[in-house]
Design an enzyme around this catalytic site. Structure first.
Site, PDB file in Angstrom:
ATOM      1  N   GLN A   1      38.698  52.999  11.628  1.00  0.00           N
ATOM      2  CA  GLN A   1      40.125  52.608  10.974  1.00  0.00           C
ATOM      3  C   GLN A   1      40.019  53.697   9.796  1.00  0.00           C
ATOM      4  OE1 GLN A   1      39.674  48.622  10.002  1.00  0.00           O
ATOM      5  NE2 GLN A   1      41.309  48.709   8.350  1.00  0.00           N
TER       6      GLN A   1
ATOM      7  N   SER B   1      32.445  53.667  13.221  1.00  0.00           N
ATOM      8  CA  SER B   1      32.868  52.285  13.488  1.00  0.00           C
ATOM      9  C   SER B   1      33.629  51.737  14.544  1.00  0.00           C
ATOM     10  CB  SER B   1      33.564  52.184  11.811  1.00  0.00           C
ATOM     11  OG  SER B   1      33.797  50.826  11.493  1.00  0.00           O
ATOM     12  N   LEU B   2      34.767  51.481  14.207  1.00  0.00           N
ATOM     13  CA  LEU B   2      35.699  50.894  15.185  1.00  0.00           C
ATOM     14  C   LEU B   2      35.517  51.803  16.311  1.00  0.00           C
ATOM     15  CD1 LEU B   2      38.395  49.768  16.783  1.00  0.00           C
ATOM     16  CD2 LEU B   2      39.557  51.516  15.326  1.00  0.00           C
TER      17      LEU B   2
ATOM     18  N   ARG C   1      37.497  41.722  16.932  1.00  0.00           N
ATOM     19  CA  ARG C   1      36.791  42.070  15.732  1.00  0.00           C
ATOM     20  C   ARG C   1      37.698  42.445  14.411  1.00  0.00           C
ATOM     21  NH1 ARG C   1      35.819  47.826  13.601  1.00  0.00           N
ATOM     22  NH2 ARG C   1      33.625  47.961  12.870  1.00  0.00           N
TER      23      ARG C   1
ATOM     24  N   GLN D   1      26.296  46.035  13.256  1.00  0.00           N
ATOM     25  CA  GLN D   1      27.230  47.044  12.752  1.00  0.00           C
ATOM     26  C   GLN D   1      28.287  46.637  11.656  1.00  0.00           C
ATOM     27  OE1 GLN D   1      30.963  48.328  13.993  1.00  0.00           O
ATOM     28  NE2 GLN D   1      30.367  50.093  14.760  1.00  0.00           N
TER      29      GLN D   1
END
Length: 321
Positions: free
Chosen positions: A26, A106-107, A131, A264
């Protein structure tokens, strides 16, 4: 149709540079980011993702404005969808080469799991939708923000956050992206409390326009909803390992990824270590960043100076490689 990469070293068809596929997170989103892939053979995957999550993804990646794309849940779906387009087009063009591992920031770790054959497209899309919603709701419950601290080492930034917490502030290291590039996350007051200490230590705090204190304990409220979604997903053995954000180690596909993805949410993204694992331990000499923008390429340049770096952010790049 499966598009999962295969480790060519396992069946004797090795050739070309040892490649790592990496996917941004993101923050990579921008208005119209899907337009460059609009005429590609992979475009129908956008309709597939839309069906899986009950959302018009085409409108999101072609016409949504920047303000809309700043919304956490929408940003995550938009970035993921564009990454899948880039990945599928690269695979169809034979541009992936000899892939030995995947990783994502991340994503992007979810897209990496899909590319490695661990998660199906349907499960990945549904997980990312869940999420994004969970993180957005958590940010509404426990508002927060993030900031980059540049020119300071990770241990120094860790000391600054520890000192701030000792005074009652809520702020933590969230991303270790590259040497001298650390991101902190916490309440607005907690992040602001680091500005002067960072300056006195020779660094600079740069605020980031985000919707929450991601990768910090303030995201804990998102765990229940994401945990339910993770329980419904099937984790296959996969074809190549994925280097995890939480420990910077390569892991095959297994149900252990459920626990890693829950961790995470509230743990730092150890990106610098992950790149070193890919380059030094797994011997990757070429990094392909697949998706919108070139965020990861800049980080990798500062970590692994002697590797090839290619950002696959438009079809023309595939012709060149």
């Amino acid at each position: 149709m499966t598009t999962a990469v295969r480790d060519e070293t396992r069946d004797g068809r090795a050739g070309g540079p040892r490649t790592a596929l990496v996917f941004p997170g993101q923050g990579a989103q921008k208005q119209g980011m899907g337009a460059v892939w609009r005429d590609s053979a992979a475009w129908p995957v956008v309709a597939e993702i839309s069906e899986y999550i009950g959302m018009d993804v085409e409108d999101l990646i072609l016409r949504a404005d920047d303000a809309t794309l700043r919304r956490t849940d929408l940003a995550q779906i938009a970035v993921f969808s564009t990454e899948v387009l880039a990945y599928r087009e690269a695979a169809a063009a034979g541009a992936l080469g000899r892939v030995v591992a995947c990783a994502g920031h991340s994503l992007g770790e979810y897209t990496a799991l899909h590319a490695a054959g661990v998660l199906s497209l349907a499960d990945t899309a549904r997980l990312i939708a869940a999420r994004g919603r969970a993180m957005r709701e958590a940010a509404e419950t426990a508002p927060g923000t993030m900031a980059a601290i540049v020119k300071l080492t990770t241990p120094v930034v860790e000391e600054l956050t520890e000192a701030a917490r000792a005074t009652g502030q809520r702020v933590w290291v969230a991303n270790v992206n590259a040497p001298g590039a650390v991101v902190v996350s916490g309440t607005a007051e907690g992040v602001a409390a680091l500005e002067e200490p960072a300056r006195e230590a020779g660094g600079k705090l740069i605020r980031i326009a985000v919707g929450g204190a991601f990768h910090s304990p303030l995201m804990a409220p998102a765990a229940d909803a994401l945990g339910i979604a993770l329980e419904t997903a099937d984790f296959a053995p996969g074809t190549v390992p994925v280097v995890a954000n939480v420990d910077a180690r390569p892991h095959p596909g297994s149900e252990a990824w459920r626990e890693r993805e829950l961790r995470q949410l509230t743990s730092p993204v150890r990106w610098e270590e992950s790149v070193r694992t890919l380059a030094e331990e797994l011997g990757c000499t070429r990094f392909l960043e697949l998706g919108p923008g070139r965020q990861l390429i800049g980080m990798i340049r500062r970590i692994a100076t002697d590797v090839e770096r290619v950002a696959v952010d438009k079809p023309e790049v595939l012709t060149a490689i």
